[in-house]
Design a protein around this motif. Sequence first.
Motif, PDB file in Angstrom:
ATOM      1  N   TYR A 102     -23.185  38.929   6.700  1.00 36.83           N
ATOM      2  CA  TYR A 102     -22.606  39.792   5.673  1.00 36.83           C
ATOM      3  C   TYR A 102     -23.555  39.993   4.482  1.00 36.83           C
ATOM      4  CZ  TYR A 102     -18.272  39.154   8.246  1.00 36.83           C
ATOM      5  OH  TYR A 102     -17.318  39.140   9.242  1.00 36.83           O
ATOM      6  N   MET A 103     -24.601  39.211   4.420  1.00 32.12           N
ATOM      7  CA  MET A 103     -25.577  39.372   3.353  1.00 32.12           C
ATOM      8  C   MET A 103     -26.400  40.638   3.561  1.00 32.12           C
ATOM      9  SD  MET A 103     -27.002  35.507   2.662  1.00 32.12           S
ATOM     10  CE  MET A 103     -28.003  36.042   1.281  1.00 32.12           C
ATOM     11  N   ASP A 104     -26.787  41.266   2.459  1.00 33.63           N
ATOM     12  CA  ASP A 104     -27.602  42.473   2.505  1.00 33.63           C
ATOM     13  C   ASP A 104     -28.945  42.182   1.854  1.00 33.63           C
ATOM     14  OD1 ASP A 104     -28.716  44.967   2.540  1.00 33.63           O
ATOM     15  OD2 ASP A 104     -27.236  45.907   1.227  1.00 33.63           O
ATOM     16  N   LEU A 105     -29.886  41.702   2.672  1.00 36.30           N
ATOM     17  CA  LEU A 105     -31.184  41.325   2.129  1.00 36.30           C
ATOM     18  C   LEU A 105     -32.030  42.523   1.721  1.00 36.30           C
ATOM     19  CD1 LEU A 105     -32.204  38.346   4.454  1.00 36.30           C
ATOM     20  CD2 LEU A 105     -31.309  38.262   2.118  1.00 36.30           C
ATOM     21  N   SER A 106     -31.588  43.724   2.108  1.00 40.90           N
ATOM     22  CA  SER A 106     -32.310  44.918   1.674  1.00 40.90           C
ATOM     23  C   SER A 106     -31.955  45.314   0.244  1.00 40.90           C
ATOM     24  CB  SER A 106     -32.006  46.088   2.618  1.00 40.90           C
ATOM     25  OG  SER A 106     -30.646  46.501   2.487  1.00 40.90           O
ATOM     26  N   ALA A 107     -30.906  44.728  -0.288  1.00 39.65           N
ATOM     27  CA  ALA A 107     -30.460  45.075  -1.640  1.00 39.65           C
ATOM     28  C   ALA A 107     -31.362  44.433  -2.686  1.00 39.65           C
ATOM     29  CB  ALA A 107     -29.017  44.624  -1.845  1.00 39.65           C
TER      30      ALA A 107
ATOM     31  N   ASP B  41     -26.680  28.003 -12.155  1.00 39.14           N
ATOM     32  CA  ASP B  41     -27.974  27.335 -12.071  1.00 39.14           C
ATOM     33  C   ASP B  41     -28.904  28.229 -11.254  1.00 39.14           C
ATOM     34  OD1 ASP B  41     -30.190  25.780 -11.521  1.00 39.14           O
ATOM     35  OD2 ASP B  41     -29.068  24.018 -10.892  1.00 39.14           O
ATOM     36  N   PRO B  42     -30.023  28.692 -11.819  1.00 38.15           N
ATOM     37  CA  PRO B  42     -30.926  29.574 -11.066  1.00 38.15           C
ATOM     38  C   PRO B  42     -31.436  28.957  -9.767  1.00 38.15           C
ATOM     39  CG  PRO B  42     -31.505  29.552 -13.389  1.00 38.15           C
ATOM     40  CD  PRO B  42     -30.492  28.468 -13.198  1.00 38.15           C
ATOM     41  N   ALA B  43     -31.444  27.631  -9.670  1.00 41.41           N
ATOM     42  CA  ALA B  43     -31.897  26.965  -8.449  1.00 41.41           C
ATOM     43  C   ALA B  43     -30.843  26.986  -7.352  1.00 41.41           C
ATOM     44  CB  ALA B  43     -32.294  25.528  -8.748  1.00 41.41           C
ATOM     45  N   CYS B  44     -29.647  27.465  -7.682  1.00 42.28           N
ATOM     46  CA  CYS B  44     -28.541  27.500  -6.721  1.00 42.28           C
ATOM     47  C   CYS B  44     -27.990  28.923  -6.642  1.00 42.28           C
ATOM     48  CB  CYS B  44     -27.436  26.533  -7.135  1.00 42.28           C
ATOM     49  SG  CYS B  44     -27.936  24.811  -7.253  1.00 42.28           S
ATOM     50  N   PRO B  45     -28.699  29.838  -5.966  1.00 41.26           N
ATOM     51  CA  PRO B  45     -28.278  31.241  -5.961  1.00 41.26           C
ATOM     52  C   PRO B  45     -26.911  31.478  -5.333  1.00 41.26           C
ATOM     53  CG  PRO B  45     -30.061  30.868  -4.392  1.00 41.26           C
ATOM     54  CD  PRO B  45     -29.957  29.635  -5.224  1.00 41.26           C
ATOM     55  N   ASP B  46     -26.460  30.618  -4.427  1.00 38.65           N
ATOM     56  CA  ASP B  46     -25.132  30.761  -3.831  1.00 38.65           C
ATOM     57  C   ASP B  46     -24.057  30.014  -4.621  1.00 38.65           C
ATOM     58  OD1 ASP B  46     -25.831  32.433  -1.779  1.00 38.65           O
ATOM     59  OD2 ASP B  46     -26.023  30.862  -0.271  1.00 38.65           O
ATOM     60  N   GLY B  47     -24.428  29.494  -5.786  1.00 41.14           N
ATOM     61  CA  GLY B  47     -23.483  28.720  -6.580  1.00 41.14           C
ATOM     62  C   GLY B  47     -22.282  29.498  -7.056  1.00 41.14           C
ATOM     63  N   ILE B  48     -22.339  30.825  -6.997  1.00 42.75           N
ATOM     64  CA  ILE B  48     -21.191  31.648  -7.389  1.00 42.75           C
ATOM     65  C   ILE B  48     -20.043  31.530  -6.389  1.00 42.75           C
ATOM     66  CG2 ILE B  48     -22.492  33.317  -8.721  1.00 42.75           C
ATOM     67  CD1 ILE B  48     -22.414  35.146  -6.229  1.00 42.75           C
ATOM     68  N   PHE B  49     -20.281  30.851  -5.252  1.00 44.26           N
ATOM     69  CA  PHE B  49     -19.240  30.664  -4.242  1.00 44.26           C
ATOM     70  C   PHE B  49     -18.845  29.182  -4.177  1.00 44.26           C
ATOM     71  CE2 PHE B  49     -21.845  34.239  -2.231  1.00 44.26           C
ATOM     72  CZ  PHE B  49     -21.066  35.241  -2.802  1.00 44.26           C
TER      73      PHE B  49
ATOM     74  N   HIS C 182     -17.590  31.950   8.304  1.00 48.54           N
ATOM     75  CA  HIS C 182     -16.514  31.277   7.581  1.00 48.54           C
ATOM     76  C   HIS C 182     -15.157  31.858   7.954  1.00 48.54           C
ATOM     77  CE1 HIS C 182     -18.812  29.358   3.934  1.00 48.54           C
ATOM     78  NE2 HIS C 182     -18.692  28.526   4.947  1.00 48.54           N
ATOM     79  N   THR C 183     -14.187  30.983   8.079  1.00 50.72           N
ATOM     80  CA  THR C 183     -12.823  31.397   8.403  1.00 50.72           C
ATOM     81  C   THR C 183     -12.234  32.277   7.317  1.00 50.72           C
ATOM     82  OG1 THR C 183     -12.612  29.228   9.452  1.00 50.72           O
ATOM     83  CG2 THR C 183     -10.603  30.537   9.239  1.00 50.72           C
ATOM     84  N   ASN C 184     -12.582  32.015   6.058  1.00 44.68           N
ATOM     85  CA  ASN C 184     -11.928  32.762   4.978  1.00 44.68           C
ATOM     86  C   ASN C 184     -12.405  34.205   4.860  1.00 44.68           C
ATOM     87  OD1 ASN C 184     -14.374  32.695   3.554  1.00 44.68           O
ATOM     88  ND2 ASN C 184     -13.620  31.386   1.914  1.00 44.68           N
ATOM     89  N   VAL C 185     -13.294  34.637   5.761  1.00 44.17           N
ATOM     90  CA  VAL C 185     -13.641  36.054   5.842  1.00 44.17           C
ATOM     91  C   VAL C 185     -12.736  36.766   6.856  1.00 44.17           C
ATOM     92  CG1 VAL C 185     -15.504  37.700   6.356  1.00 44.17           C
ATOM     93  CG2 VAL C 185     -16.023  35.570   5.180  1.00 44.17           C
ATOM     94  N   VAL C 186     -12.165  36.002   7.790  1.00 47.71           N
ATOM     95  CA  VAL C 186     -11.355  36.603   8.852  1.00 47.71           C
ATOM     96  C   VAL C 186      -9.874  36.235   8.751  1.00 47.71           C
ATOM     97  CG1 VAL C 186     -13.358  36.638  10.373  1.00 47.71           C
ATOM     98  CG2 VAL C 186     -11.765  34.727  10.514  1.00 47.71           C
TER      99      VAL C 186
ATOM    100  N   ALA D  49     -24.406  39.274  -1.611  1.00 46.29           N
ATOM    101  CA  ALA D  49     -24.790  37.897  -1.293  1.00 46.29           C
ATOM    102  C   ALA D  49     -23.997  37.323  -0.131  1.00 46.29           C
ATOM    103  CB  ALA D  49     -24.627  37.010  -2.524  1.00 46.29           C
ATOM    104  N   GLY D  50     -23.129  38.127   0.493  1.00 43.67           N
ATOM    105  CA  GLY D  50     -22.448  37.678   1.698  1.00 43.67           C
ATOM    106  C   GLY D  50     -21.105  37.015   1.489  1.00 43.67           C
ATOM    107  N   GLY D  51     -20.522  37.164   0.327  1.00 40.31           N
ATOM    108  CA  GLY D  51     -19.189  36.631   0.047  1.00 40.31           C
ATOM    109  C   GLY D  51     -18.478  37.547  -0.912  1.00 40.31           C
ATOM    110  N   SER D  52     -17.183  37.309  -1.085  1.00 36.83           N
ATOM    111  CA  SER D  52     -16.417  38.175  -1.978  1.00 36.83           C
ATOM    112  C   SER D  52     -15.491  37.339  -2.846  1.00 36.83           C
ATOM    113  CB  SER D  52     -15.655  39.220  -1.157  1.00 36.83           C
ATOM    114  OG  SER D  52     -15.074  40.207  -1.996  1.00 36.83           O
ATOM    115  N   LEU D  53     -14.360  37.920  -3.209  1.00 32.83           N
ATOM    116  CA  LEU D  53     -13.538  37.339  -4.277  1.00 32.83           C
ATOM    117  C   LEU D  53     -13.047  35.942  -3.953  1.00 32.83           C
ATOM    118  CD1 LEU D  53     -11.059  39.149  -6.545  1.00 32.83           C
ATOM    119  CD2 LEU D  53     -10.352  37.012  -5.471  1.00 32.83           C
TER     120      LEU D  53
END
Length: 304
Positions: A49-54, A84-92, A196-200, A292-296
């Motif tokens: 689900y990530m868009d690395l072209s973005a 934390d800039p060292a943890c880019p997926d930290g928003i999830f 992840h299950t929480n996407v489906v 980044a491959g996740g949502s709300l």
Amino acid sequence: MILTDPAAFLAAFDEERFPPRGPSTARAAFTVAPADFSLAAESARDNRYMDLSAAPDPLRALAEHAGLTRRIGADLPTLCFPGDPACPDGIFPNNVFATVPGRLIVGRMRHAVRRREAGRADIRAFFTGLLGYRTIDLSQESFVAELTGALVIDRARGIGYCGLSERCDRAGARAMQAAFGLRLMFCFDLAPGEYHTNVVLALLAGRSAIIAPDGFADPAVPDAIARAYGGRAVFIDAAQKRAYAGNAISLTPQRVWMSERAADALTPGQRAALAGWGWSIGSVDLATIETAGGSLRCCVAEIY
């Protein structure tokens, strides 16, 4: 009890045996702000689900996230930890930190870039020092258990729905059942390519569901889950799943939250079904964060 057969799960799912006995929604929530928002290439290895072209705008991501925290704060107390800039997926954070009353659970992440998050002293200290929670720390184990990313929970009944993938193995599922104190776990394989299950799958306050059938390896699994909840399930197609319509959360018994993209993907009939089951829809623009491959739902960690 861990069950893997859909028929056995349906036979076990009984209102008299597993009546609602706890709160169906959280008493508070927390988020983690994006810091110099970027995409974690390591996570993209198993997150299609990530868009690395973005080339996402960090300021827009920050504004989206602030809007999310403010909006869900209308439903329950919500605090935001700094990023934390060292943890880019930290928003999830819901994949790394979860709670039951009196206990903080720290997950065991698959990727090293995410394992850094599990060591955050400030989040741990908030729960242990301020709230007096006991910590169940899975972060140093050899299995993989990405908490409420892999595990969707009917909190009122103590029933968990655990999808196996690269982000959760069978040993991790067993550890999460014990950590969350679940009375019953239905464990199944996700479809190839799902992480992840929480996407489906979204369970809404233990009374209805949003389900993407093509996200499950065995089509009997989503059918069994829908039947368990009396048919009160909205089935979404592959395009709606891709728009994160399954990555939703109920923070009160009256409202389901999802991104604007997800809400826009719902059909009038699906909206009417949710309304008929007592749900209003709250939505937030998360277009940048979703690259980044996740949502709300991934952005919201619940406090019980």
